[in-house]
Design an enzyme around this catalytic site. Structure first.
Site, short mmCIF file in Angstrom:
data_model
loop_
_atom_site.label_atom_id
_atom_site.label_comp_id
_atom_site.label_asym_id
_atom_site.label_seq_id
_atom_site.Cartn_x
_atom_site.Cartn_y
_atom_site.Cartn_z
CB THR A 67 -1.02 -0.08 1.17
OG1 THR A 67 -1.91 1.02 1.05
CG2 THR A 67 -0.37 -0.04 2.52
CE LYS A 71 -1.69 0.85 -3.54
NZ LYS A 71 -3.06 1.08 -4.03
CG ASN A 154 -7.31 14.62 -12.88
OD1 ASN A 154 -7.96 14.16 -11.95
ND2 ASN A 154 -6.04 14.97 -12.76
N GLY A 247 -18.00 1.60 -3.66
CA GLY A 247 -16.58 1.25 -3.58
C GLY A 247 -16.30 0.00 -2.76
P1 NDP Z 1 -4.66 9.82 -5.51
O1 NDP Z 1 -4.22 10.80 -4.50
O2 NDP Z 1 -3.66 9.04 -6.30
O3 NDP Z 1 -5.59 10.59 -6.59
C1 NDP Z 1 -6.64 11.44 -6.17
C2 NDP Z 1 -7.44 11.94 -7.39
O4 NDP Z 1 -8.56 12.68 -6.90
C3 NDP Z 1 -6.65 12.86 -8.31
O5 NDP Z 1 -7.06 12.67 -9.65
C4 NDP Z 1 -7.08 14.26 -7.80
O6 NDP Z 1 -7.01 15.24 -8.81
C5 NDP Z 1 -8.53 13.99 -7.48
N1 NDP Z 1 -9.08 14.93 -6.51
C6 NDP Z 1 -8.90 14.93 -5.16
N2 NDP Z 1 -9.60 15.95 -4.60
C7 NDP Z 1 -10.20 16.61 -5.62
C8 NDP Z 1 -11.07 17.74 -5.68
N3 NDP Z 1 -11.44 18.40 -4.59
N4 NDP Z 1 -11.53 18.14 -6.89
C9 NDP Z 1 -11.18 17.48 -8.01
N5 NDP Z 1 -10.36 16.38 -8.02
C10 NDP Z 1 -9.89 15.96 -6.84
O7 NDP Z 1 -5.66 8.85 -4.75
P2 NDP Z 1 -6.08 7.36 -5.16
O8 NDP Z 1 -6.35 7.30 -6.60
O9 NDP Z 1 -5.12 6.40 -4.55
O10 NDP Z 1 -7.44 7.19 -4.32
C11 NDP Z 1 -8.64 7.83 -4.75
C12 NDP Z 1 -9.80 7.27 -3.96
O11 NDP Z 1 -9.97 5.89 -4.29
C13 NDP Z 1 -9.62 7.32 -2.43
O12 NDP Z 1 -10.84 7.75 -1.87
C14 NDP Z 1 -9.36 5.87 -2.07
O13 NDP Z 1 -9.84 5.56 -0.78
C15 NDP Z 1 -10.19 5.14 -3.11
N6 NDP Z 1 -9.76 3.77 -3.36
C16 NDP Z 1 -10.70 2.80 -3.26
C17 NDP Z 1 -10.36 1.50 -3.48
C18 NDP Z 1 -11.41 0.45 -3.35
O14 NDP Z 1 -11.07 -0.73 -3.35
N7 NDP Z 1 -12.68 0.82 -3.27
C19 NDP Z 1 -9.00 1.09 -3.85
C20 NDP Z 1 -8.08 2.21 -3.98
C21 NDP Z 1 -8.46 3.50 -3.73
P3 NDP Z 1 -5.62 16.02 -9.13
O15 NDP Z 1 -4.85 15.11 -10.05
O16 NDP Z 1 -6.09 17.25 -9.81
O17 NDP Z 1 -4.95 16.27 -7.81
#
Ligand code: NDP
Length: 282
Positions: A67, A71, A154, A247
């Site tokens: 995790t 990763k 995005n 999720g």
């Molecule tokens: P990352 O930090 O890698 O990516 C976050 C993404 O969310 C980016 O694209 C970011 O945009 C966007 N984002 C965050 N806040 C905002 C906002 N206020 N407005 C617009 N865009 C926003 O996180 P992860 O991809 O690792 O995780 C994302 C979610 O997925 C989490 O909630 C995590 O818990 C969930 N998850 C669920 C899993 C499951 O099995 N259900 C497995 C893995 C993750 P920007 O690029 O512009 O910053």
């Protein structure tokens, strides 16, 4: 069959936030399958990762999950990668075959397995919000599963562009980027809309900036956020008559896939979902 000389131990290496629901879920599945196995959550600092992986080898662990924040950095310590992990450039699951440690990525596969309970991704028009780790894993698997077109929406342009380039050049799926400004209007003909951002994590009222009036009853709407599972985005989509996928399904199914990788046994997904709901006090 798993190598009987190995210890019946699987581990999670990283920085588990707020406990580890996966540990609770997998240990419950071990019990349900009659396996006297253990799943250990081990906090590992970045400078200790090489030693931790060497420890997994020396102690004969059967595999593990990886995790945040390891990763990507774990890859240089492994002996090989699955096709999906190679494309994503990230590993969340390790499988031990003999003395080899092989990297896999089950996040996107877990999502697709959960999606298939509602619809087949083959030939679908997809809109996905987000371009982080979860979005990357899901988009690659949707491309491999035959999605027709993926529109990535995005906030940060560069992160979105990097993922679109990966999808176009390596996965060979049609992909385009829309930089997110204001409420996004879902294009006509969209079959599947996914929130793969962290908007909604730990916040029941957080709003994904989307014009929900542009959703139709034919659209399937999914959210990767699993805590809380009934996000505002899913509640609004459901009010519009859309079928929704939470999720928790993705989390359960990536666990089912990992369980099979380590044990060669099909886990009971219902037992695992029940365990997660108990852990999250839903
Ligand atoms: P990352 O930090 O890698 O990516 C976050 C993404 O969310 C980016 O694209 C970011 O945009 C966007 N984002 C965050 N806040 C905002 C906002 N206020 N407005 C617009 N865009 C926003 O996180 P992860 O991809 O690792 O995780 C994302 C979610 O997925 C989490 O909630 C995590 O818990 C969930 N998850 C669920 C899993 C499951 O099995 N259900 C497995 C893995 C993750 P920007 O690029 O512009 O910053």
């Amino acid at each position: 069959m798993p190598d009987s000389h190995l210890q019946p131990i699987v581990c999670c290496l990283g920085q588990p936030v707020a406990g580890n629901p996966t540990q609770f879920m997998i240990e419950r599945a071990f019990t349900a399958a009659g396996l006297d196995w253990r799943y250990l959550t081990l906090e590992v600092a970045p400078h200790d990762l090489a030693a931790a992986i060497a420890g997994m080898r020396a102690l004969g662990f059967r595999g593990g999950n990886i995790t945040i924040p390891h990763k990507v950095s774990v890859i240089e310590h492994l002996d090989g990668l699955s096709q999906a992990a190679e494309l994503m450039g990230a590993v969340n699951c390790i499988n031990r075959e003999g003395d080899q440690l092989l990297g896999e990525n089950t996040d996107g596969k877990g999502f697709v397995q959960s999606l298939r309970e509602q619809t087949d991704p083959d030939g679908k028009q997809v809109v996905m919000f987000g371009a982080g780790g979860a979005a990357r894993a899901i988009a690659v698997e949707l491309g491999l599963a035959g999605a027709d077109r993926i529109t990535l929406v995005n906030r940060s342009e560069q992160r979105g562009r990097d993922l679109v380039d990966l999808l176009s050049t390596k996965v060979e799926v049609t992909a385009e980027l829309v930089v997110w400004e204001g409420d996004y209007q879902i294009p006509e003909g969209t079959d599947l809309v996914i929130n793969a951002t962290s908007i909604g994590l730990g916040d029941l009222e957080a709003r994904v900036p989307v014009d929900v009036d542009t959703l139709t009853t034919d659209t399937v709407v999914a959210d990767v956020v699993f805590n809380p599972p009934q996000t505002r985005f899913l509640r609004e989509a459901s009010d519009c008559g859309c079928r929704t996928i939470d999720g928790l399904g993705m989390l359960v199914n990536q666990g089912v896939i990992g369980f099979h990788v380590w044990t060669d046994i099909d886990a009971d997904a219902a037992v695992m979902r029940e365990a997660l709901e108990e852990y999250l006090e839903l």
